[in-house]
Design an enzyme around this catalytic site. Structure first.
Site, short mmCIF file in Angstrom:
data_model
loop_
_atom_site.label_atom_id
_atom_site.label_comp_id
_atom_site.label_asym_id
_atom_site.label_seq_id
_atom_site.Cartn_x
_atom_site.Cartn_y
_atom_site.Cartn_z
N HIS A 171 88.29 65.03 48.77
CA HIS A 171 89.16 65.77 47.85
C HIS A 171 88.34 66.23 46.65
O HIS A 171 87.91 65.43 45.84
CB HIS A 171 90.33 64.89 47.41
CG HIS A 171 91.26 65.58 46.48
ND1 HIS A 171 92.07 66.62 46.88
CD2 HIS A 171 91.51 65.41 45.16
CE1 HIS A 171 92.78 67.04 45.86
NE2 HIS A 171 92.46 66.34 44.79
N ASP A 173 88.44 68.24 43.36
CA ASP A 173 89.22 68.92 42.32
C ASP A 173 88.38 70.01 41.67
O ASP A 173 87.30 69.70 41.15
CB ASP A 173 89.63 67.93 41.23
CG ASP A 173 90.69 66.96 41.72
OD1 ASP A 173 91.71 67.42 42.24
OD2 ASP A 173 90.48 65.73 41.57
N ASP A 285 97.27 65.96 47.00
CA ASP A 285 97.27 65.53 45.60
C ASP A 285 98.27 66.20 44.65
O ASP A 285 98.51 65.67 43.57
CB ASP A 285 95.85 65.65 45.03
CG ASP A 285 95.61 64.73 43.84
OD1 ASP A 285 96.36 63.74 43.71
OD2 ASP A 285 94.71 65.00 43.03
N ASP A 422 88.49 61.07 46.63
CA ASP A 422 87.97 62.09 45.72
C ASP A 422 86.44 62.18 45.82
O ASP A 422 85.75 61.17 45.70
CB ASP A 422 88.33 61.73 44.27
CG ASP A 422 89.81 61.89 44.00
OD1 ASP A 422 90.56 62.23 44.94
OD2 ASP A 422 90.22 61.66 42.85
N HIS A 569 95.88 71.76 40.75
CA HIS A 569 96.88 70.78 40.30
C HIS A 569 96.43 69.92 39.11
O HIS A 569 97.20 69.05 38.70
CB HIS A 569 97.30 69.90 41.48
CG HIS A 569 96.15 69.24 42.17
ND1 HIS A 569 95.59 69.76 43.32
CD2 HIS A 569 95.46 68.12 41.89
CE1 HIS A 569 94.60 68.96 43.71
NE2 HIS A 569 94.50 67.97 42.85
ZN LIG Z 1 93.23 66.41 42.91
#
Ligand SMILES: [Zn+2]
Length: 1150
Positions: A171, A173, A285, A422, A569
Site C-alpha cells: 500500500h 500512499d 484504506d 504499507d 485518502h
Molecule cells: Zn493509505
C-alpha cells in the site's frame, strides 16, 4: 495511512505543527451601494417608494416577457419536434433577454424516475435496514475481538478443496507522513525495482499495484529493457494493475468530477503505456466506502472490487450472515445494471495479522518480514519462524486453521488472503522472506491431498476469477450463479474501527484545502472545455495560430494529475503531516494558476473578432483574471481594475451548460462607472464599498456589481467606462451593535440609513424576505413570497470540545466532550447592513467568524436562495471545533439527507443508539431535511461533515483545531488552521405533492429539485471574469456562444477533456472525451418561476443541433475512462441517457 496493531497502541509522541503561520492581517472585503438621500426626510421616503414601485414595474415586465418567451419556445418546440428551446443568447440578439419560462416545461415522463415507489430486491440487503437492526454493542469476541468464535468440521473440504489465493500487495500512499516525492525516493521506487527482479525469479510469484501516480513516475525513469520486462510480467499475469486510478481516492470528500478525472488519468496512462485494462478495484484504506465509487468502477468496465474500512459492527453482522461478498447495487437502480461484485474484508485491517484469519496473534507469525532480527516484530509477542523441514507440518496446520476459519465467513471454497502492508517489499530480502517461506507452505499443502487445500500466490483478479468459476458465473458478467450472492444497496459511512472511534473528523479536517480543491475543479473543468472548443475552432479556421496548444495541454495534464493526487485518502481527507499538506496545497495553487493561463489564452482566441490578430505572450497576457490568490494558504483577492474614459473590456465566462444570468463583481478605482454590454446598451449596476474591516471603507477602491448574461458555455463581453450613469446606483449602509446604531466615519460616496424600530432587519428580493436579528446579525426567519409563508430558519454558531478520555479528537476522529455549546462572544458583533438595487446583505463580524449573508435581487436561480459565506479563524483556540447550526420549524423528525460525492443523495437517520459523532456524515454538495410541505437545503462549496441532531436542525462543522494525535499513525494534531472561507447557499422549497411523503419514509433514495441542482452549479461554478489588460488600442471582441441552445436542465456536461495524442511530445489528439451525467431530480416542488433557462428532454440531445459553428465529426460511446468501446450505437445523431447515468463519448469536432 497505516494500520495500528489492534488494541496494541504504542505510546506515540505528539508533535505540534511548526509550519509558517499567516502573518497577514485579515482584511475583510465586502460590498455595498449608496444613494445620496436624506435618510429621515419625507423626500427620502417618497423616493424609496418610487424606487420600490419602479422595481415592481420592472419585475412585472420581466415576468410578462418571460411568459411570452416561454410560450414562443413551447410553440417552436412543438413545431419542429425539438426537445429543448433555443436559447436567445446568441450573439447579436438585441437585449439578450433570457427566456425564463414562468412554468417549467418539464416532460411528465422525466418526473417518473424520482416519483416511483420503492420496492426492495428479493435477496436485497439495504444498509438503512442494517443500521436499524444492529444494536452497535461492542462485546469482546475473543481472539477476533470484534467478531465471534469460528468453528468448522474437519471434513468440510473433503469433496471440494479449499482454494487459497495469497495476494501480495504494497500500500503506497501518495503522500501522508512524507510527501509524494519523498516516499517515491525513499520507498516506492525500490519496491517497483525489486518487483521486476523478484517476480522474474519465479513465475509462480504474483503482485498487484494500484497507484498509477507512482507507477508512471517510476516508468518515466526506467529504461526500455526494464519496461519490456514489466510488460512481460503483465502479459504473464504475474503483475496486475488493480483499479488503475491515479490514486486510491477518499470516498467521502471527493466530488465525482475529480473521482472520474483521476480514474481517466490513470486508465489513459495505462492504455498509452501498457495496454492494460484493469478488471478489479482495490480499496483497502479509504475511511469508509461510497456506492458512487462502485458505480464509477462499473461504468469504467470493472467487474469486481474490494473494500476494507467498514464499521466493525457491520463487518461482524455481514460475516455472521455470510454477506461479505455481494453485488453492490445503486439505491436508485431499478434493475441490476449498476451491479458490481464486491468483496468486503472481514477483519480490522489490511495488514498481515488481520488478513490470514481471525486471530492476529497467529497471522502475525506468517508475516515473514517480522522474523526475529528484523526492524519490525509482532506486537502479540510470538514471532514468525522461518519455514524449515522441522516445523513445516505444524506451521501448515496452524495457518490452514486460520484459512479454514476465515473461509467459514464466506459462501464459497475460494479464499482470499492478502499479503502486504504499507510500503512493503522495499528490500530484496523482504521479497525472499515472504515469497520463499510462503512457497514452502504452499508446496507442502498442495502435495498433501489429505489437507484438501490448494494454495498459491494470486492477483486479486485471479481470486475473483476462481470465485466466479466456483459459483458458475461468467468471468465478467453479473449473472448470479448457483451460489447466489446477495445484493447490497446503500453506503458504508460513517466508519468506526473500534469502540466509539468514529472517523467523522476527517469530513472537515483542513477545510481550507477542501475548498481549494473545489476551486481547482471548477477552473480545470472550465479550462478543459474552453481548450477543447478552441482547438476545434482553430482547426476549422484552417490558419496557423500562435495559440499554445501543446503548452496548454501540458498545463492541463499537470493540473489533472495534481487534482488527482489530492483525491488520495490522506490528501483531501486532511490527514497528512503539516508539510505534506503544504506540498499538496502548493500543487493545487500552481495548478490553479496554470489552468487560469489556459482559460485566458483560450478565451482570448474565442472572443477575438480578427483571429489573425491573435498572439500569445505569456509574460503579458491579453486577458487577466479577476482574482488572484497570493499564496497556497491565503484567500484569493480581487484584482483592481483601473477604469477611465476609454472602455475597459471585461469577458465573463459561463462555465455552466445552460444560459445564465448571474452577478459579476469586480473591483474598480472609481465609483462613477457605467457598464455596457457588447452592443453598447447600458447595464444596471451597483457600486458598493470595499471594507478594510467591519466599519472602515477603503477610499480608493470600489465594488462594481452587475447582472451579466452569458450563453451556455459561452463568453460575454462587457465594457466599463468612467462617468456618471443613472443606471449605476450606490449601495447604502446601516451599522449596528447590540441592536443599536453605531456611528462610523461616513464612507465617502455612500449614504447611511437607519431603522428606528425594534423590528428585525429585513432584506428581500422578488422571491424571499429574510428577517435578521439586529443584535446578532444572523438569520432568524425566511418568508417565501410565492405563498407568503414564513418559516423559522435560525442560524447560530456552536463550539465542540474534545472528550477528557485518553483518546481525543484528531485529524481522523471526532470525539466530542458533549453536545455543542452555542457560540456567544462577550462582545456583541458589529452588524453591517447593505442595501442596494442588485443585492442586499448583512455582514456580521464576530471574533472567530465573519458571516456574509447575501440576497441577490435577481429573478431566477440566483434570487431563489440565500448566499452564506462564513470566514472562519480559530487559530487561537485549543481543542475546539466550530459548527454552523440552522434550526427550523420543519418537522423532519430523525430523518435527513446528505449527498455522496455530489452524485447522489443518501437518506440518513439520526440514531440515539449511536454516539453523537456517529451521526455525522460526509457532505460533498448538500444536506437537506424536509417535512410533508417543505424542504430546507444547505448547498455547499466545500466538503464538510454534517448532521441533523434534532428534528428540524442542520449542522455543519466548519473547522477543527486539535492539539493531539488520535493514534491512527499520523503522529500530530491539527494545528495548521488557516483563515478559511466556507461558502453555502440556503434554499427553502415548497413541496407540491404530499402523497409522496408516505413512501419516502422508507425509500432509500431521494433527489434534489432541478432548482437545487442548478443552485449548486451556480455556487460551485461561478462566472469567471477576465479583464482585457489595459492598452489603448483594444481590438474588437465578440461574444462567443458554442451551443445553439441550453443543455436540458437535467443534463450536466461533466467534462470535455482533450485526449492525449499517441505520438511523443504529450500534445493533444483531435479527439476529446465528452462526459455527460443525466441528473436524477424530484419534480415534487412548487412550480414557481424558478428562472431555469432550460427544460428536460427525456435524456436526449440531438447532436445535429447541438453546436453553432462546429460539427460533430465522429462520436462513439465508450466506457467511463475510454478503455472499452461500446459498439451498440444505433443512432449516432442522438445521445440518450437514463436518469442518473454517467456516460462517456469519444468525440471529434470539426
Ligand atoms: Zn493509505
Amino acid at each position: 495511512m497505516a494500520k495500528r496493531p489492534f488494541f496494541f497502541t504504542s505510546a506515540s509522541s505528539v508533535t505540534y505543527g511548526t509550519t509558517a503561520r499567516e502573518t497577514q492581517a485579515f482584511k475583510n472585503y465586502s460590498k455595498n451601494p449608496n444613494g445620496e438621500r436624506n435618510q429621515n426626510g419625507q423626500l427620502g421616503i417618497l423616493q424609496d417608494k418610487i424606487d420600490h414601485l419602479e422595481r415592481l414595474l420592472a419585475e412585472n415586465n420581466e415576468i410578462i416577457a418571460n411568459i411570452r418567451d416561454s410560450v414562443i419556445n413551447l410553440r417552436e418546440t412543438v413545431k419542429d419536434g425539438k426537445m429543448f428551446p433555443e436559447g436567445s443568447m446568441s450573439q447579436g440578439n438585441g437585449e439578450l433577454l433570457p427566456p425564463a419560462p414562468a412554468l417549467l416545461p418539464i416532460h411528465s415522463e422525466d418526473c417518473q424516475f424520482a416519483a416511483r415507489t420503492y420496492s426492495k430486491a428479493a435477496d436485497g440487503v439495504q444498509m438503512l435496514d442494517v443500521y436499524d437492526l444492529l444494536s452497535f454493542d461492542n462485546p469482546d469476541g475473543g481472539v477476533w475481538k470484534q467478531g465471534f468464535d469460528i468453528s468448522y468440521q474437519d471434513n468440510e473440504w473433503d469433496n471440494e478443496p479449499l482454494q487459497v489465493f495469497v495476494v501480495p500487495h504494497s500500500h503506497n500512499d501518495p503522500g501522508w507522513l512524507k510527501t509524494f516525492d519523498d516516499y517515491y525516493r525513499d520507498q516506492t521506487q525500490h519496491i517497483l525495482n525489486n518487483m521486476v527482479v523478484k517476480l522474474h525469479e519465479d513465475s509462480r510469484r504474483k503482485m498487484i499495484w494500484s497507484e498509477i501516480s507512482y507507477f508512471s513516475k517510476w516508468w518515466d525513469g526506467i529504461d526500455e529493457q526494464k519496461r519490456d520486462a514489466v510488460k512481460r510480467l503483465i502479459e504473464s499475469g504475474q503483475l496486475e494493475v488493480a483499479t488503475g486510478g491515479w490514486v486510491m481516492p477518499d470516498e467521502a470528500n471527493a466530488h465525482y468530477f475529480a473521482l472520474i478525472d483521476q480514474l481517466v488519468e490513470g486508465h489513459q496512462w495505462l492504455e498509452r503505456n501498457l495496454g492494460v485494462k484493469p478488471k478489479t478495484g482495490w480499496a483497502v484504506d479509504p475511511f469508509g466506502h461510497s456506492p458512487t465509487q462502485a458505480y464509477l468502477l462499473r461504468q469504467a468496465g470493472l467487474s469486481n472490487m474490494l473494500i476494507q474500512r467498514v464499521h466493525y459492527s457491520v463487518k461482524k453482522h455481514f460475516a455472521s450472515q455470510k454477506t461479505l461478498e455481494f453485488f453492490w447495487r445503486q439505491n436508485w437502480d431499478q434493475d441490476s445494471s449498476s451491479d458490481i461484485l464486491c468483496h468486503m474484508m472481514p477483519f480490522y485491517s489490511y495488514d498481515v495479522p488481520h488478513t490470514c484469519g481471525p486471530d492476529p496473534k497467529i497471522c502475525c507469525q506468517f508475516d515473514f518480514k517480522r522474523l526475529p532480527g528484523g526492524r519490525i516484530s509482532c506486537p502479540w509477542r510470538i514471532p514468525p519462524q522461518a519455514i524449515t523441514d522441522n516445523n513445516i507440518q505444524e506451521r501448515v496446520q496452524t495457518l490452514l486453521d486460520q484459512y479454514r476459519k476465515k473461509s467459514k465467513l464466506f459462501r464459497t471454497n475460494v479464499l482470499l488472503a492478502p499479503l502486504g502492508d504499507d510500503f512493503r517489499y522495499t528490500e530484496a530480502v523482504e521479497w525472499d522472506q515472504q515469497f520463499e517461506n510462503y512457497q514452502k507452505l504452499f508446496d507442502y499443502m498442495n502435495s498433501h491431498p489429505e489437507l484438501h487445500v490448494q494454495a498459491q500466490f494470486g492477483t486479486i483478479s485471479d481470486y475473483f476469477e476462481a470465485l466466479r468459476k466456483s459459483t458458475g458465473m461468467d468471468p465478467v458478467g453479473m449473472n448470479v450463479g448457483q451460489l447466489a450472492f446477495p445484493v447490497l444497496s446503500g453506503d458504508l459511512f460513517t466508519y468506526a474501527d473500534r469502540d466509539d472511534h468514529y472517523w467523522s473528523g476527517y469530513f472537515t479536517s483542513r477545510p481550507f484545502y477542501k475548498r481549494l480543491d473545489r476551486v481547482l475543479e471548477s477552473h480545470l473543468r472550465a479550462a478543459e472545455v474552453l481548450y477543447s472548443l478552441t482547438l476545434a475552432n482553430i482547426q476549422k479556421y484552417g490558419q496557423p495560430s500562435d495559440y499554445p496548444a501543446v503548452d496548454n495541454y501540458k498545463l492541463l495534464t499537470e493540473a489533472r494529475r495534481n487534482l488527482g493526487l489530492f483525491q488520495h485518502h490522506d490528501a483531501i481527507a486532511g490527514t497528512g503531516k503539516d508539510w505534506v499538506v503544504v506540498d499538496y496545497g502548493t500543487r493545487l495553487y500552481h495548478s490553479i494558476l496554470n489552468v487560469k493561463r489556459v482559460i485566458v489564452s483560450s478565451a482570448h482566441w474565442l472572443v477575438l473578432k480578427d483571429k489573425p490578430a491573435y498572439y500569445h505572450d505569456p509574460s503579458n497576457p491579453f486577458l487577466q483574471m479577476d482574482d488572484v490568490q497570493p499564496s497556497q494558504d491565503a484567500l484569493p483577492r480581487k484584482t483592481i481594475l483601473e477604469v477611465g474614459e476609454k472602455p475597459r473590456l471585461l469577458v465573463a465566462c459561463n462555465p455552466t451548460e445552460q444560459a445564465r444570468t448571474s452577478m459579476v463583481t469586480v473591483y474598480v478605482t472609481t465609483p462613477k462607472v457605467r457598464v455596457l454590454d457588447a452592443l453598447g446598451h447600458v447595464v444596471r449596476a451597483q457600486v458598493s464599498a470595499v471594507w478594510n474591516d467591519a466599519s472602515h471603507a477603503a477610499t480608493d477602491v470600489f465594488q462594481l456589481s452587475f447582472v451579466a448574461q452569458a450563453a451556455p458555455l459561452g463568453l460575454s463581453v462587457y465594457q466599463l467606462m468612467e462617468g456618471m450613469e443613472p443606471r449605476t446606483e450606490a449601495a447604502k449602509y446601516m451599522f449596528l451593535q447590540d441592536g443599536m446604531k453605531i456611528s462610523v466615519s461616513k464612507p465617502e460616496h455612500f449614504s447611511q440609513f437607519y431603522q428606528q424600530d425594534a423590528a428585525p432587519v429585513h432584506i428581500e428580493n422578488p422571491h424571499l424576505k429574510l428577517s435578521i436579528s439586529k443584535a446578532t446579525g444572523l438569520l432568524e426567519k425566511m418568508r417565501l413570497k410565492e405563498d407568503d409563508s414564513e418559516f423559522l430558519v435560525k442560524v447560530e454558531f456552536a463550539w465542540y470540545g474534545t472528550t477528557s478520555n485518553k483518546d481525543k479528537s484528531g485529524a481522523y476522529l471526532f470525539l466530542p466532550d458533549k453536545e455543542a455549546t452555542i457560540y456567544s462572544p462577550s462582545q456583541p458583533p458589529v452588524v453591517r447592513v447593505t442595501k442596494g438595487p442588485l443585492f442586499s446583505e448583512v455582514t456580521t463580524t464576530f471574533p472567530h467568524i465573519t458571516q456574509n449573508l447575501r440576497l441577490y435581487n435577481i429573478h431566477g436561480v440566483e434570487g431563489q436562495s440565500v448566499e452564506i459565506c462564513n470566514t472562519v479563524d480559530i487559530r487561537g483556540e485549543i481543542n475546539r471545533e466550530i459548527a454552523m447550526r440552522i434550526t427550523s420549524d420543519l418537522n423532519s423528525k430523525d430523518r435527513f439527507f446528505t449527498d455522496l460525492n455530489g452524485y447522489q443523495v443518501q437518506p440518513r437517520k439520526t440514531m440515539a443508539k449511536l454516539p453523537l459523532q456517529a451521526n455525522f456524515y460526509p457532505m460533498t454538495s448538500m444536506v437537506y431535511l424536509q417535512d410533508s410541505g417543505t424542504r430546507l437545503s444547505l448547498l455547499t462549496a466545500q466538503s464538510l461533515g454534517a448532521a441533523s441532531l434534532k428534528s428540524g436542525q442542520l449542522e455543519v462543522i466548519m473547522d477543527r483545531r486539535l492539539n493531539q494525535d488520535d493514534n491512527r499513525g499520523l503522529g500530530q494534531g491539527v494545528l495548521d488552521n488557516k483563515i478559511t472561507a466556507n461558502s453555502f447557499r440556503l434554499l427553502l422549497e415548497k413541496r407540491s405533492s404530499a402523497e409522496e411523503a408516505h413512501s419516502e419514509e422508507t425509500a432509500p433514495y431521494s433527489y434534489p429539485s432541478l432548482l437545487s441542482h442548478m443552485s449548486f452549479m451556480y455556487l460551485n461554478h461561478p462566472f469567471i471574469s477576465m479583464a482585457v489588460s489595459q492598452r489603448s488600442d483594444a481590438p474588437s471582441l465578440i461574444p462567443y456562444s458554442p451551443l445553439s441552445a441550453s443543455f436540458p436542465c437535467d443534463m450536466h456536461l461533466v467534462n470535455l477533456r482533450a485526449i492525449q495524442s499517441k505520438e511523443e511530445g504529450g500534445g493533444p489528439s483531435e479527439q476529446a472525451a465528452l462526459i455527460l451525467h443525466r441528473k436524477g431530480f424530484d419534480c415534487g416542488f412548487s412550480n414557481r418561476n424558478t428562472g431555469l433557462l432550460c427544460t428536460t428532454t427525456r435524456g436526449k440531445i440531438h447532436l445535429e443541433k447541438l453546436l453553432t459553428d462546429l460539427k460533430v465529426k465522429s462520436i462513439s460511446h465508450v466506457s467511463l475512462s475510454l478503455m472499452h468501446t461500446h459498439s451498440s450505437d444505433a443512432n449516432p445523431q442522438e445521445i440518450s441517457l437514463k436518469p442518473m447515468e454517467i456516460r462517456t463519448y469519444r468525440l471529434q469536432l470539426s
